[in-house]
Write an enzyme that holds these catalytic residues in place. Structure first.
Site, PDB file in Angstrom:
ATOM      1  N   TYR A 183     -98.957 -51.506 -56.020  1.00 43.59           N
ATOM      2  CA  TYR A 183    -100.285 -51.442 -55.410  1.00 43.59           C
ATOM      3  C   TYR A 183    -100.682 -49.987 -55.153  1.00 43.59           C
ATOM      4  CZ  TYR A 183    -103.988 -51.967 -51.938  1.00 43.59           C
ATOM      5  OH  TYR A 183    -105.172 -51.865 -51.247  1.00 43.59           O
TER       6      TYR A 183
ATOM      7  N   GLU B 106    -109.046 -57.537 -46.368  1.00 35.17           N
ATOM      8  CA  GLU B 106    -108.826 -56.682 -45.191  1.00 35.17           C
ATOM      9  C   GLU B 106    -109.056 -57.476 -43.909  1.00 35.17           C
ATOM     10  OE1 GLU B 106    -107.436 -53.804 -45.052  1.00 35.17           O
ATOM     11  OE2 GLU B 106    -107.632 -53.054 -47.094  1.00 35.17           O
TER      12      GLU B 106
ATOM     13  N   TRP C 209    -100.052 -55.430 -44.512  1.00 38.63           N
ATOM     14  CA  TRP C 209    -100.759 -55.493 -45.786  1.00 38.63           C
ATOM     15  C   TRP C 209     -99.879 -56.148 -46.845  1.00 38.63           C
ATOM     16  CZ3 TRP C 209    -105.258 -56.123 -47.379  1.00 38.63           C
ATOM     17  CH2 TRP C 209    -105.650 -55.864 -48.701  1.00 38.63           C
TER      18      TRP C 209
END
Length: 173
Positions: free
Chosen positions: A16, A38, A46
């Site tokens: 990522y 988000e 995350w």
């Protein structure tokens, strides 16, 4: 190879960071996905979201705004049972609500986000004047789960705010 300090040894995080985080994103559905993910991340790591990303895409029709906006209460109940996502009613309903707001008000996420792009370096912050202003505008329009910290993280992720550590191999690109 030096990466940003937040990147762990997890291959998902490395991939990522190296291929997506901080790179410009365009397109309404792609931006809608980032805002939505988000929002789901609030209060979680995350990495938790990245590991469920394909589940989110399946659950929310690839984040196609028109399809998400047409989701019903029955869809919400179904998603509360779907193990491929974070099963939080408020966050699920927020994604659907936000899609409806975009369509009803004929909004351009690209324009809204661009309007709030910083003109100076915002490295190392978790919230900025620009993310606060974007959050305030989105909430005024009727969006949910778009707080200033959440919008700052989204702006970092899509390259509006360059927050790669100065020692990161991507930093100067």
């Amino acid at each position: 190879m030096q990466r940003c300090a937040w990147v762990t040894s997890d291959p998902i995080y490395i991939e990522y960071h190296d291929t997506e985080w901080g790179k410009p994103i365009t397109g309404e559905d792609a931006l809608f996905e980032r805002i939505s993910l988000e929002g789901f991340q609030a209060g979680l790591s995350w990495l938790t979201i990245l590991k469920r990303r394909e589940g989110f895409r399946e659950a929310f029709h690839g984040f196609q705004i028109t399809k998400v906006a047409s989701m019903t209460d029955r869809d919400v109940e179904r998603l509360l049972q779907f193990e491929g996502i974070i099963r939080h009613r408020g966050k699920i309903e927020a994604v659907i609500n936000n899609a409806r707001v975009i369509l009803e008000k004929e909004l351009s996420l690209e324009e809204l986000i661009s309007k709030h792009s910083p003109t100076e370096d915002r490295r190392g912050l978790t919230v900025s004047p620009e993310s606060t202003a974007l959050s305030k505008e989105l909430r005024k329009l009727g969006f949910n789960f778009v707080g200033p910290t959440t919008m700052h993280a989204m702006m970092q992720a899509i390259g509006v705010i360059n927050d790669h550590d100065k020692t990161c191999f991507i930093s100067g690109r």
